[in-house]
Design an enzyme around this catalytic site. Structure first.
Site, PDB file in Angstrom:
ATOM      1  N   HIS A 263      -3.106 -14.829 -20.749  1.00 22.57           N
ATOM      2  CA  HIS A 263      -2.068 -15.599 -20.052  1.00 22.57           C
ATOM      3  C   HIS A 263      -0.759 -14.798 -19.953  1.00 22.57           C
ATOM      4  O   HIS A 263      -0.214 -14.613 -18.862  1.00 22.57           O
ATOM      5  CB  HIS A 263      -1.841 -16.908 -20.823  1.00 22.57           C
ATOM      6  N   GLU A 264      -0.295 -14.305 -21.091  1.00 17.47           N
ATOM      7  CA  GLU A 264       0.998 -13.602 -21.085  1.00 17.47           C
ATOM      8  C   GLU A 264       0.902 -12.274 -20.324  1.00 17.47           C
ATOM      9  O   GLU A 264       1.859 -11.874 -19.664  1.00 17.47           O
ATOM     10  CB  GLU A 264       1.503 -13.368 -22.519  1.00 17.47           C
ATOM     11  N   HIS A 267       1.515 -13.022 -16.764  1.00 20.03           N
ATOM     12  CA  HIS A 267       2.959 -13.076 -16.471  1.00 20.03           C
ATOM     13  C   HIS A 267       3.522 -11.660 -16.373  1.00 20.03           C
ATOM     14  O   HIS A 267       4.318 -11.339 -15.491  1.00 20.03           O
ATOM     15  CB  HIS A 267       3.704 -13.793 -17.598  1.00 20.03           C
ATOM     16  N   GLU A 293       3.718 -19.195 -13.253  1.00 20.51           N
ATOM     17  CA  GLU A 293       2.634 -19.834 -13.999  1.00 20.51           C
ATOM     18  C   GLU A 293       1.310 -19.704 -13.229  1.00 20.51           C
ATOM     19  O   GLU A 293       0.235 -19.687 -13.829  1.00 20.51           O
ATOM     20  CB  GLU A 293       3.003 -21.299 -14.242  1.00 20.51           C
TER      21      GLU A 293
END
Ligand code: ZN
Length: 494
Positions: A263-264, A267, A293
């Site tokens: 997830h990170e 980003h 997101e």
């Protein structure tokens, strides 16, 4: 106009430098600073943000922005957008009565510790007077900032996701309510048990090793970014060349760090892949919360929970944890990471039930801001609605209305961006597949082809356009929630 432009650029250099110092101190507070050092750090942050505020509200700077705004058609696209955003921000700041603004700052900083206590003690009444004042301010804010196009809750929504208003969100959440609620009830009817193998101890250093491997798979440029440990995983970027991620390793819940890493890094790729020409401007970074997101959730859920991804990488995970995973085959692992179940807490929810948690908050905020629902009635309203959508009732307010910190900060209008991100991810996935077979591309061992598609269609623009413009350029279609609901129903029907 040339003088105004020169002044604007000079002032912008200073603003960016202050932002950078704030970024570094903030990073230190979250990662390395010892407990007692954090107070000293936060004092410096307060001074720096005061100085940044002074630069932004300097009358000469305001004048320069106004001059450039009046002649914006002669500016290049990037600068024109930047000036439009700056002009709106200056205009909005001036509409808020300064004494109200100062009192509100004090209120929210006092509200936070009370909120934490109320949550820990399951005591909504303790927090209620603070929340009532916060809501009162937010309702007034919608009046102060009202324009020809924006009124009521739309004013707040627009602060977090420009151009996304209730008309757009209503269509999205109505579709979720009609199509997803009955489906979720069916899929989650039988409770699932965590398999014993997943409850074993997975040493943190081994988890870290695997997360580093995943960053390689996702082609994160390690010469322009780092990964450290913090309480809650997050990403912070400054331009394309300093992008920092954190993770958290739970030894008895090993999948948490894996999906946080993916997830990170999602980003982080957005930040790293912005066009380099945007460094040194205020148009770098992501275009909005929702679009940011959409990138993290695309990698985490669409890619990171897929069979195609783990067909290649599960053998490496097994090598990393030979003892713990000796009897666990790929199917067992995939079933575990794609479990859908009824649960009370949004941040722990799975991919399927997650958007319903957000929908509940959206409906509540709509009613609270329009004065149809009062703060004192929130706990009961929450429980009733939650039962309607999930078929279970939170036993406490800690697991209900008090679970999220957002309202204590006054962030009404923020929640919908979480669900919007997932929905945009599905729309991008649909169009990416028209260009190439996304899952087949993972056989190469990395996500390079996917990264390139997103760089060209989304990332390179940074925040130099509005998020809805970028989505339209990337897919040729305005936001359409059907791709998301189709994707979820399709996936969880299997
Ligand atoms: Zn995120």
């Amino acid at each position: 106009m040339e003088k105004a432009l020169e002044f604007y650029k000079q002032q912008r250099r200073k603003i960016i430098a202050f932002n950078y110092v704030g970024f570094l101190v903030g990073w230190d507070m979250e990662t390395d600073a010892a407990e007692q050092s954090i107070m000293a750090d936060s004092e410096q942050v307060a001074v720096i943000s005061e100085m940044t505020y002074q630069l932004m509200t300097d009358p000469e700077f305001e004048q320069a922005v106004a001059t450039l705004y009046s002649q914006r058609d002669s500016l290049d696209d990037v600068l024109r957008h930047e000036i439009e955003v700056a002009y709106k921000s200056v205009r909005d700041t001036k509409k808020i009565p300064p004494d109200e603004y100062a009192a509100y700052g004090e209120l929210t900083s006092k509200a936070y510790p009370v909120y934490v206590k109320a949550k820990n003690e399951n005591n909504f009444e303790l927090f209620r007077p603070y929340l009532e004042k916060i809501v009162d301010y937010c309702r007034k804010q919608t009046k102060w900032l009202q324009t020809d196009d924006l009124a009521g809750y739309d004013v707040l929504l627009d602060m977090y996701e420009p151009h996304y208003n209730q008309a757009k969100y209503d269509r999205f959440f109505n579709a979720l309510r009609e199509r997803l609620v009955p489906f979720v009830k069916k899929v989650t009817a039988t409770p699932v048990k965590t398999p014993d193998w997943a409850k074993q101890t997975f040493p943190a250093d081994k988890q870290k090793e695997f997360c580093e491997y995943l960053r390689g798979v996702m082609c994160f440029d390690k010469s322009r970014g780092i990964m450290k440990v913090s309480e809650h995983p997050f990403t912070n970027g400054f331009g394309t060349d300093d992008v920092r991620i954190t993770n958290h390793y739970y030894e008895n819940k090993f999948d948490s760090s894996i999906f946080s890493a993916i997830h990170e890094t999602g980003h982080a790729l957005y930040e790293q892949q912005c066009d380099k020409s945007l460094n040194g401007t205020l148009s770098g970074g992501g275009a909005s919360l929702g679009l940011h997101e959409s990138q993290s959730r695309f990698y985490e859920n669409v890619i990171g929970r897929s069979r195609a991804f783990w067909q290649v990488h599960y053998p490496v995970l097994k090598q990393t944890f030979p003892e713990q995973l000796s009897d666990v085959n790929l199917d067992d692992f995939l079933a575990y990471i794609n479990t859908a179940e009824r649960s009370f807490v949004r941040t722990e929810a799975d991919e399927l039930t997650y958007p319903l948690h957000v929908m509940l908050r959206y409906e509540i905020e709509q009613k609270v801001i329009s004065n149809e629902l009062q703060v004192k009635d929130l706990p009961q309203y929450w429980k009733t609605k939650f039962n309607e959508y999930f078929g279970i009732t939170p036993p406490t307010d800690t697991l209900g209305v008090l679970q999220d910190v957002h309202w204590a900060y006054g962030n009404f209008g923020y929640f919908p961006t979480y669900a919007l991100g997932s929905a945009i991810a599905s729309q991008l996935f649909y169009y990416m597949n028209k260009d190439f077979d996304v899952y087949a591309s993972l056989q190469s061992g990395n996500t390079a082809k996917i990264n390139e598609w997103l760089r060209e269609r989304v990332h390179k623009y940074g925040s130099s356009k509005y998020p809805d413009e970028i989505l339209l350029l990337a897919t040729g279609e305005a936001f359409n929630p059907d791709y998301y609901i189709d994707y979820l129903i399709n996936k969880y029907s299997r």
